[in-house]
Every structure is written in C-alpha cells, then in structure tokens.
Scaffold this motif. Structure first.
Motif, PDB file in Angstrom:
ATOM      1  N   VAL A  45       0.870  -1.180   0.000  1.00 31.25           N
ATOM      2  CA  VAL A  45       0.000   0.000   0.000  1.00 31.25           C
ATOM      3  C   VAL A  45       0.901   1.222   0.000  1.00 31.25           C
ATOM      4  CG1 VAL A  45      -1.660   1.309   1.391  1.00 31.25           C
ATOM      5  CG2 VAL A  45      -1.825  -1.187   1.285  1.00 31.25           C
ATOM      6  N   ILE A  46       0.608   2.201  -0.841  1.00 30.94           N
ATOM      7  CA  ILE A  46       1.370   3.461  -0.761  1.00 30.94           C
ATOM      8  C   ILE A  46       0.414   4.640  -0.802  1.00 30.94           C
ATOM      9  CG2 ILE A  46       3.459   2.568  -1.848  1.00 30.94           C
ATOM     10  CD1 ILE A  46       2.605   4.107  -4.411  1.00 30.94           C
ATOM     11  N   GLU A  47       0.897   5.740  -0.252  1.00 28.39           N
ATOM     12  CA  GLU A  47       0.155   6.979  -0.389  1.00 28.39           C
ATOM     13  C   GLU A  47       1.096   8.086  -0.834  1.00 28.39           C
ATOM     14  OE1 GLU A  47      -2.667   7.472   2.962  1.00 28.39           O
ATOM     15  OE2 GLU A  47      -3.522   5.725   1.901  1.00 28.39           O
ATOM     16  N   ASP A  48       0.582   8.970  -1.685  1.00 23.36           N
ATOM     17  CA  ASP A  48       1.362  10.104  -2.211  1.00 23.36           C
ATOM     18  C   ASP A  48       2.686   9.643  -2.816  1.00 23.36           C
ATOM     19  OD1 ASP A  48      -0.629  11.844  -1.149  1.00 23.36           O
ATOM     20  OD2 ASP A  48       0.281  11.554   0.821  1.00 23.36           O
ATOM     21  N   GLY A  49       2.594   8.644  -3.648  1.00 22.82           N
ATOM     22  CA  GLY A  49       3.796   8.145  -4.332  1.00 22.82           C
ATOM     23  C   GLY A  49       4.772   7.462  -3.396  1.00 22.82           C
ATOM     24  N   GLY A  50       4.324   7.148  -2.168  1.00 22.06           N
ATOM     25  CA  GLY A  50       5.198   6.490  -1.197  1.00 22.06           C
ATOM     26  C   GLY A  50       5.872   7.481  -0.259  1.00 22.06           C
ATOM     27  N   LYS A  51       5.639   8.783  -0.493  1.00 23.18           N
ATOM     28  CA  LYS A  51       6.314   9.786   0.343  1.00 23.18           C
ATOM     29  C   LYS A  51       5.764   9.788   1.757  1.00 23.18           C
ATOM     30  CE  LYS A  51       6.837  12.854  -3.559  1.00 23.18           C
ATOM     31  NZ  LYS A  51       6.628  14.187  -4.114  1.00 23.18           N
ATOM     32  N   THR A  52       4.443   9.682   1.913  1.00 24.83           N
ATOM     33  CA  THR A  52       3.889   9.723   3.267  1.00 24.83           C
ATOM     34  C   THR A  52       3.705   8.329   3.864  1.00 24.83           C
ATOM     35  OG1 THR A  52       1.690   9.918   2.309  1.00 24.83           O
ATOM     36  CG2 THR A  52       2.746  11.952   3.014  1.00 24.83           C
ATOM     37  N   LEU A  53       3.352   7.346   3.027  1.00 26.35           N
ATOM     38  CA  LEU A  53       3.135   6.004   3.572  1.00 26.35           C
ATOM     39  C   LEU A  53       3.556   4.900   2.601  1.00 26.35           C
ATOM     40  CD1 LEU A  53       1.724   4.106   5.775  1.00 26.35           C
ATOM     41  CD2 LEU A  53      -0.206   4.094   4.205  1.00 26.35           C
ATOM     42  N   ILE A  54       4.255   3.914   3.159  1.00 26.99           N
ATOM     43  CA  ILE A  54       4.537   2.664   2.446  1.00 26.99           C
ATOM     44  C   ILE A  54       4.219   1.545   3.421  1.00 26.99           C
ATOM     45  CG2 ILE A  54       6.357   1.157   1.552  1.00 26.99           C
ATOM     46  CD1 ILE A  54       7.917   3.676   0.757  1.00 26.99           C
ATOM     47  N   ARG A  55       3.412   0.566   3.010  1.00 25.63           N
ATOM     48  CA  ARG A  55       3.150  -0.563   3.900  1.00 25.63           C
ATOM     49  C   ARG A  55       3.267  -1.857   3.101  1.00 25.63           C
ATOM     50  NH1 ARG A  55      -2.313  -0.273   5.232  1.00 25.63           N
ATOM     51  NH2 ARG A  55      -1.895   1.433   6.651  1.00 25.63           N
ATOM     52  N   VAL A  56       4.123  -2.751   3.563  1.00 29.18           N
ATOM     53  CA  VAL A  56       4.293  -4.032   2.876  1.00 29.18           C
ATOM     54  C   VAL A  56       3.931  -5.143   3.852  1.00 29.18           C
ATOM     55  CG1 VAL A  56       5.929  -5.569   1.721  1.00 29.18           C
ATOM     56  CG2 VAL A  56       6.104  -3.098   1.388  1.00 29.18           C
ATOM     57  N   SER A  57       2.934  -5.957   3.505  1.00 26.86           N
ATOM     58  CA  SER A  57       2.533  -7.064   4.390  1.00 26.86           C
ATOM     59  C   SER A  57       2.771  -8.384   3.682  1.00 26.86           C
ATOM     60  CB  SER A  57       1.049  -6.997   4.739  1.00 26.86           C
ATOM     61  OG  SER A  57       0.627  -5.667   4.831  1.00 26.86           O
ATOM     62  N   ASP A  58       3.298  -9.358   4.427  1.00 26.20           N
ATOM     63  CA  ASP A  58       3.509 -10.674   3.820  1.00 26.20           C
ATOM     64  C   ASP A  58       3.066 -11.771   4.767  1.00 26.20           C
ATOM     65  OD1 ASP A  58       5.684 -11.745   5.538  1.00 26.20           O
ATOM     66  OD2 ASP A  58       6.934 -10.176   4.643  1.00 26.20           O
ATOM     67  N   ASN A  59       2.965 -12.986   4.245  1.00 24.61           N
ATOM     68  CA  ASN A  59       2.631 -14.147   5.089  1.00 24.61           C
ATOM     69  C   ASN A  59       3.840 -15.082   5.189  1.00 24.61           C
ATOM     70  OD1 ASN A  59       2.716 -15.132   2.544  1.00 24.61           O
ATOM     71  ND2 ASN A  59       0.709 -16.143   2.576  1.00 24.61           N
ATOM     72  N   GLY A  60       5.017 -14.478   5.203  1.00 23.90           N
ATOM     73  CA  GLY A  60       6.253 -15.260   5.251  1.00 23.90           C
ATOM     74  C   GLY A  60       6.585 -15.766   6.645  1.00 23.90           C
ATOM     75  N   LYS A  61       7.849 -16.144   6.839  1.00 22.14           N
ATOM     76  CA  LYS A  61       8.175 -16.865   8.067  1.00 22.14           C
ATOM     77  C   LYS A  61       8.251 -16.000   9.321  1.00 22.14           C
ATOM     78  CE  LYS A  61      13.145 -17.286   7.047  1.00 22.14           C
ATOM     79  NZ  LYS A  61      13.759 -16.344   7.961  1.00 22.14           N
ATOM     80  N   GLY A  62       8.238 -14.671   9.155  1.00 24.93           N
ATOM     81  CA  GLY A  62       8.189 -13.800  10.329  1.00 24.93           C
ATOM     82  C   GLY A  62       9.470 -13.821  11.158  1.00 24.93           C
ATOM     83  N   MET A  63       9.442 -13.074  12.287  1.00 23.61           N
ATOM     84  CA  MET A  63      10.634 -12.985  13.152  1.00 23.61           C
ATOM     85  C   MET A  63      10.226 -13.154  14.603  1.00 23.61           C
ATOM     86  SD  MET A  63      12.648  -9.690  11.564  1.00 23.61           S
ATOM     87  CE  MET A  63      11.254  -8.881  10.813  1.00 23.61           C
ATOM     88  N   ASN A  64      11.160 -13.664  15.434  1.00 16.99           N
ATOM     89  CA  ASN A  64      10.905 -13.667  16.880  1.00 16.99           C
ATOM     90  C   ASN A  64      11.385 -12.336  17.464  1.00 16.99           C
ATOM     91  OD1 ASN A  64      13.675 -13.780  17.158  1.00 16.99           O
ATOM     92  ND2 ASN A  64      13.693 -16.028  17.376  1.00 16.99           N
ATOM     93  N   ALA A  65      11.148 -12.124  18.761  1.00 14.12           N
ATOM     94  CA  ALA A  65      11.427 -10.818  19.376  1.00 14.12           C
ATOM     95  C   ALA A  65      12.895 -10.418  19.230  1.00 14.12           C
ATOM     96  CB  ALA A  65      11.027 -10.842  20.850  1.00 14.12           C
ATOM     97  N   GLU A  66      13.768 -11.389  19.385  1.00 12.51           N
ATOM     98  CA  GLU A  66      15.206 -11.105  19.326  1.00 12.51           C
ATOM     99  C   GLU A  66      15.626 -10.620  17.923  1.00 12.51           C
ATOM    100  OE1 GLU A  66      19.141 -13.764  20.075  1.00 12.51           O
ATOM    101  OE2 GLU A  66      17.227 -14.504  20.865  1.00 12.51           O
ATOM    102  N   ASP A  67      15.179 -11.366  16.903  1.00 10.94           N
ATOM    103  CA  ASP A  67      15.492 -10.980  15.529  1.00 10.94           C
ATOM    104  C   ASP A  67      14.856  -9.651  15.165  1.00 10.94           C
ATOM    105  OD1 ASP A  67      17.013 -13.155  15.170  1.00 10.94           O
ATOM    106  OD2 ASP A  67      15.604 -14.258  13.879  1.00 10.94           O
ATOM    107  N   LEU A  68      13.651  -9.420  15.715  1.00  8.43           N
ATOM    108  CA  LEU A  68      12.955  -8.181  15.395  1.00  8.43           C
ATOM    109  C   LEU A  68      13.785  -6.982  15.839  1.00  8.43           C
ATOM    110  CD1 LEU A  68      10.445  -6.746  14.346  1.00  8.43           C
ATOM    111  CD2 LEU A  68       9.405  -7.021  16.598  1.00  8.43           C
ATOM    112  N   SER A  69      14.391  -7.095  16.997  1.00 12.63           N
ATOM    113  CA  SER A  69      15.211  -5.992  17.476  1.00 12.63           C
ATOM    114  C   SER A  69      16.489  -5.869  16.652  1.00 12.63           C
ATOM    115  CB  SER A  69      15.554  -6.210  18.947  1.00 12.63           C
ATOM    116  OG  SER A  69      16.296  -5.111  19.395  1.00 12.63           O
ATOM    117  N   ALA A  70      17.061  -7.021  16.276  1.00  6.30           N
ATOM    118  CA  ALA A  70      18.330  -7.004  15.534  1.00  6.30           C
ATOM    119  C   ALA A  70      18.156  -6.526  14.096  1.00  6.30           C
ATOM    120  CB  ALA A  70      18.943  -8.403  15.533  1.00  6.30           C
ATOM    121  N   CYS A  71      16.972  -6.759  13.526  1.00  6.39           N
ATOM    122  CA  CYS A  71      16.823  -6.496  12.092  1.00  6.39           C
ATOM    123  C   CYS A  71      16.994  -5.023  11.756  1.00  6.39           C
ATOM    124  CB  CYS A  71      15.487  -7.038  11.569  1.00  6.39           C
ATOM    125  SG  CYS A  71      14.075  -5.989  11.907  1.00  6.39           S
ATOM    126  N   LEU A  72      16.848  -4.146  12.780  1.00  6.39           N
ATOM    127  CA  LEU A  72      16.983  -2.721  12.508  1.00  6.39           C
ATOM    128  C   LEU A  72      18.435  -2.252  12.622  1.00  6.39           C
ATOM    129  CD1 LEU A  72      13.790  -1.457  14.334  1.00  6.39           C
ATOM    130  CD2 LEU A  72      14.260  -1.289  11.888  1.00  6.39           C
TER     131      LEU A  72
END
Ligand code: ADP
Ligand code: MG
Length: 603
Positions: A45-72
């Motif tokens: 989903v995007i709004e204003d060409g992606g300048k104000t909002l970009i949202r990407v949703s998937d049904n992939g394997k996801g992350m646990n809490a530890e990886d979620l913090s590390a991924c950034l």
C-alpha cells in the motif's frame, strides 16, 4: 579540524543515500525481504507516491522478538550463514536496508514467526528504536514506513511528482513480480488497486499480465543452455518496438537487474532489425551457478558482474538472433490490430439538432470512417489498375496462373491477387488476406542478399557502360575516395575524376537498373561521414549495406505481374527476418477472415 568518528545515525543516513534513493527503492528492499521470507502473498500500500506512507505485508516466516530488534541494526542479516559472498541464495545479504530506512523515516514493524504464538512489534524513528512489545498480528510480517526522507530533507527535494513516484513503484513491483509468478502481489496506491497479480504456475501468464497480451501473442520463446548458464524467457518481435528501453525485463538468478552488459546484448541482437532509437520488448531470465556472478557490485544490487562476461554475452546475443531468424515471416499482432483499428467504422458523437426537429433516420446508422472509405476506394481501384498487368500476359499463361493460385494459397503469404497504388500487393491464403508493402519487403530482401553475398565472398558488381561522373567538392570526394578500397568488396567501384569529382565505374548488381547513382553516393557519404576516420567500414557494415539496400527497391512504384508478385512473396517466406524492413517497419499485414468478418459485423 581533527578527524572524528561519525555518529551511528549519520553513518546510517549516508548509507541510506546509496540504497534508498526514492520510494520505489524502499519498496524494492521490503518486497525482496518478503520474498526471502518465503511469502506466498505480498500486499503493498502506498500513499502520495510512497512519500507519506509505504506498507508491505507478507505471510512469510516472520521474526521472533530477538530478531525483530536485531533487524533494525546495520549489517545484521540472517542471510549469509557461511559468510560466503560468492554463494548468495537470497535477494538480500547486506543487512543494511532496514537500518537505512530507520535512519531516515518512521518505521513500524509487526511480526509473528512460524513457531510461536506470540506476535511482536517495534518502532524506530530517525535511527532510534524501541524495545519489542507484544501485539496482535497473524503469521507473517508487516512493515510500515511513514514520512520517508523526513530526516534527510535534501533528498526529499529531489523526488519527482507523486504520479512519477507512483509509476516507479508500480514498475519496480512488476519487475520483482515477474520473476516470482507463484507469489501473488497487489499494489494499492492512494486507495486504488493499481496492480493485482494472482499467483500462477505459468510464468508466461505473469508476463502477459504485466507486459500485455500483445507481447505474449507475438513473442518468441527462448530456452537455451551453454556451460551451465541457462537463458529462458521471451523476445518480442521487432515490429513491437517502443520508444524507451523501459519494457526490457532482465533477471539474473531471480534478481531484477538493470545491467549495461545485458541491455547491450539486447541492443546488439536487435540492431539489424530495428531503427536506431527504437527498443524491443523482452523478458529474459538468466540463471547461472552463484559463483559465476558477483551481485555485490552496487548497494541497490541492480548491477552484477559476470566471471565470464564474454560467454554470457555470446550466449544471449546468439540465442536472440537465432530466435529472430527462426521467426521467419511474422509481424507483431499489434500490426494487425492497428490495421483493424484504422478500418473499423468509428462511433461518431451525435450532432445536436435544433429543437423541434427530429433526427433523420440515417444519422443513427454507423458512418464510414475516412480511413474505411479510403480503404474501400483503394480496393475499388484494384480491378482497373491490376487488369493491364494480367491482360499483358498471354492467355495460356493466365490459365496456368489460375492453377498455381490454388497451390500458392497454401504458402504462409498466400497467392497474389492484385497490386494497388503500384506498391501494395493484395494476396490471399485459404483463411486470410495479406497486404504487402512491396517497397519495404524488397528493401529487406536486397539487404539480406547483400549480407549473404558478402559473407560468402564479395557483393557482385555490375560495371557501368558509361561511368557516372559526380561532382562532390574536394572534401567529400576525398572522404569517399579514401574508402574506395573498402567499397570495392561491397560492389561499388569508384575512381578519382579530376579535382573534386569521382567516376562511378560499377554498382552492386542487385541494385535497380533505374538506380539514382548520385543519390546513392550522397546517402553513403552521409552515412560514412558520421564514422570516425579510424573506423573501418566493415565495423559499420550493416549500416552501409542497409543504406545501399534502400536504393535497391527495383519494384517500388512499378506494376508487377502475377508471377513477379508471387515470386516476391515466396522470396519473403524464404528470407529470414523479412517480416520487417531495415527500419523495423512491418513489410506486410495479415488479416484473418475472422477479423474481416468482424469488420463487417458478420460474427
Ligand atoms: P538483508 O535483507 O540484506 O538481510 P535487511 O535490512 O533488509 O537486510 O533485513 C535484515 C533482516 O531482517 C533480514 O536478514 C531478515 O532476517 C529480517 N527480515 C526483514 N524483513 C523480513 C520479513 N518481511 N520477514 C521476515 N524477516 C525479515
Ligand atoms: Mg533486505
């Protein structure tokens, strides 16, 4: 000033400058992550060409809490288990996309991994992240980016209009989606569904959904392998050409790339059949062992390096050329559609009548478009125009002609029935009508014959009884004479003739007996003067031959009898690439009986 170490946030902003150049680049990174996570559906989903909002949703394997913090964090990745840059099995491997995005935007991630029943969320902004918090989220990952580039306002200024950015996002998703037909993709831009690509097991379905049915209907399929390098995909016929290279979809090991070597190969393969500034439509997938290609060349991973570039180049060019030659007589289905479009009577707007008057009955009937009436007039002329050339034949011959017509109809381009406007041959097969542009067709035949003669030995020359003397001025004469030795094998014999003039002693035998020699020389000079003086003519051989072939149209503007016309059609069928002239224009249009019946509302 002493040297100082830059703060982490600034380092990430600098890195972001390379990776995230515009919203489409952020989308590429997020979508590639979803593909790497094994998702079977990805919604964007995007709004204003992606300048104000970009949202990407998937049904992939996801992350646990530890990886979620590390991924950034920068240089944090789950994708290089063996630390081996020569063995890259995922689209990502640099571990810097999410850190870069977090440095320049607000980012929100919600995820649940396969094994657990807990979902976690995290947010980061301007490089600062929170601790993961429990949340409600189904299996998979959703990443939301707001106000991209808010932390680097300079970059914001360089963005194009919202429409242009939206187009770039759409193009990016289409490119990624083409390599993964089994994944379903949607794009919603400003609340409107702008892409909907359901999953399919047939790659060509996905390609058709992105490039259009006309491409699928008129593309040549490619499938070839050499020394464990595999090339597959589709190459558009030269008559389906475009003004930009935008419609070239190129993939290396599932990765959408914009690579100079590859685009150069495509250009080289089509060079001979397309005008200089036109581009073909292709979708090509190159697969090779991962140690044969380096994808770590460019932060955005859009370029690659091949270990054996010459091998890859040779494979692609020869596969494309081979397919184009095999295609024989074909023109893109768009040519037929365009022809039908021009013929079809158009709906006319009703003209308002003064009040109180009723419209005459006739105005509600479909009116003939100007193109339609022109076509009909042209057909009407046929009878009277073609009569003399048939009548000129002895009657015995005319009978054999009727007999042969039956056989000739079995050929792809059918039996010649008439010639109109002294340049168009009307032919019929058992289920279609064919219109041939005899000038364009003949030009192509002469060109192909030149190439064949030249590759065997040299182009046959025909001596002139009376040499043609042409005044060119000192410079031009000098330029041409400096090429005299190189022109000889091309069938053109010239000599100096006093100051500033040349004498043409012989011309290629294939060229017309009514050849305008001064005009030929003038065009050749135009061609040659655009080359570097150090270039040999053979480097530009095809251009030179093409220029000469332009003058070879013996049959342009000349009436032909049935035998000559049929001979031309048979010649076209035998000659590779005869479906288009040297400038990429079609040499014939084929209308099926069905199309014609539709034209008259019969089906
Ligand atoms: P890279 O893709 O090069 O590893 P990124 O910064 O894009 O680097 O992502 C960092 C890590 O975050 C990935 O290696 C992956 O483990 C995890 N990740 C990112 N997006 C997703 C996603 N959609 N689903 C599951 N894991 C993800
Ligand atoms: Mg990534």
């Amino acid at each position: 000033m002493p040297i100082r170490y830059l703060p982490e946030t600034l380092i990430n902003q600098i890195a972001a400058g390379e990776v995230i150049e515009r919203p489409a680049a952020a989308i590429k990174e997020l979508t590639e992550n979803s593909i790497d996570a094994g998702a079977s559906r990805i919604d964007i989903v995007i709004e204003d060409g992606g300048k104000t909002l970009i949202r990407v949703s998937d049904n992939g394997k996801g992350m646990n809490a530890e990886d979620l913090s590390a991924c950034l964090d920068r240089h944090a990745t789950s994708k290089l288990p063996g630390d081996d840059l020569l063995n890259i099995a995922h689209l990502g491997f640099r571990g810097e996309a999410l850190a870069s995005i977090a440095a320049i935007a607000h980012i929100d991630i919600m995820t649940r991994d396969q094994q657990s029943s807990e979902s976690w969320s995290i947010t980061a902004s301007g490089g600062k992240k929170t601790a993961p918090k429990p949340c409600a989220h189904p299996q998979g990952t959703q990443i939301e980016i707001r106000d991209l580039f808010f932390a680097t306002p300079a970059r914001l200024k360089f963005l194009k209009s919202e429409r242009a950015e939206t187009m770039a996002v759409k193009d990016m998703i289409a490119r990624l989606a083409m390599a993964y037909p089994e994944i379903s993709f949607t794009l919603t831009a400003d609340g409107k569904k702008s892409l909907n690509l359901p999953s399919t097991t047939k790659p060509q379905e996905r390609i058709a959904a992105i490039v259009g049915r006309e491409f699928r209907d008129s593309a040549l399929s490619i499938d070839t392998e050499r020394e464990s390098i595999h090339l597959s995909g589709f190459a558009g016929l030269p008559t389906l050409h475009k003004g930009t290279a935008q419609h070239q979809y190129l993939f290396v090991n599932g990765r959408a790339v914009r690579d100079k070597l590859l685009t150069g190969c495509v250009r080289a393969a089509y060079m001979d059949v397309l005008a200089k500034h036109r581009h073909p439509v292709v979708a090509l997938f190159l697969n090779l062992p991962s140690d044969q290609v380096d994808v770590n060349v460019h932060p955005a991973k859009a370029e690659v390096r091949f270990r054996d570039a010459a091998l890859v180049r040779g494979l692609i060019i020869s596969a494309l050329k081979h397919a184009l030659h095999e295609s024989g007589v074909q023109t893109a289905s768009t040519v037929t559609h365009a022809a039908l479009g021009a013929l079809r009577p158009q709906e006319r707007p009703t003209i308002a009548l003064p009040l109180g008057r009723s419209a005459p009955q006739a105005s509600s009937m479909p009116r003939m478009s100007p193109a339609m009436s022109a076509a009909l007039n042209a057909l009407h002329d046929t009878a009277s125009m073609s009569e003399p050339s048939y009548a000129a034949e002895p009657s015995a011959k005319a009978e054999t002609y009727i007999e042969t017509v039956q056989d000739e109809e079995d050929y792809p381009l059918g039996a010649a029935r008439a010639q109109i406007h002294e340049n168009y041959i009307i032919a019929q097969t058992d289920d279609s009508l064919v219109i041939v542009d005899q000038h364009a067709a003949h030009e192509r035949l002469v060109y192909e014959r030149f190439k064949a003669q030249f590759s065997e030995s040299r182009i046959e020359s025909q001596g002139l009884l009376i040499p043609e003397i042409i005044d060119l001025g000192e410079d031009q004469a000098h330029l041409l004479l400096s090429r005299a030795e190189e022109l000889k094998p091309l069938g053109l014999e010239i000599e100096a003739f006093g100051p500033g003039a040349i004498a043409v002693q012989g011309v290629p035998a294939l060229l017309s007996d009514r050849l305008n020699i001064p005009k030929l020389i003038e065009d050749l000079l135009d061609e040659i003067s655009s080359y570097d003086t150090s270039d040999t003519l053979s480097k530009h051989l095809n251009d030179v031959l093409s220029t000469m072939a332009c003058h070879g149209s013996i049959r342009s503007g000349r009436r032909m009898n049935a035998h000559e016309m049929n001979a031309l059609l048979r010649d076209m069928e035998r000659t590779p690439l005869s479906g288009q002239c040297n400038h990429g224009r079609p040499t014939f249009v084929k209308l099926s009986l069905k199309d014609i019946e539709r034209l008259f509302g019969r089906s």
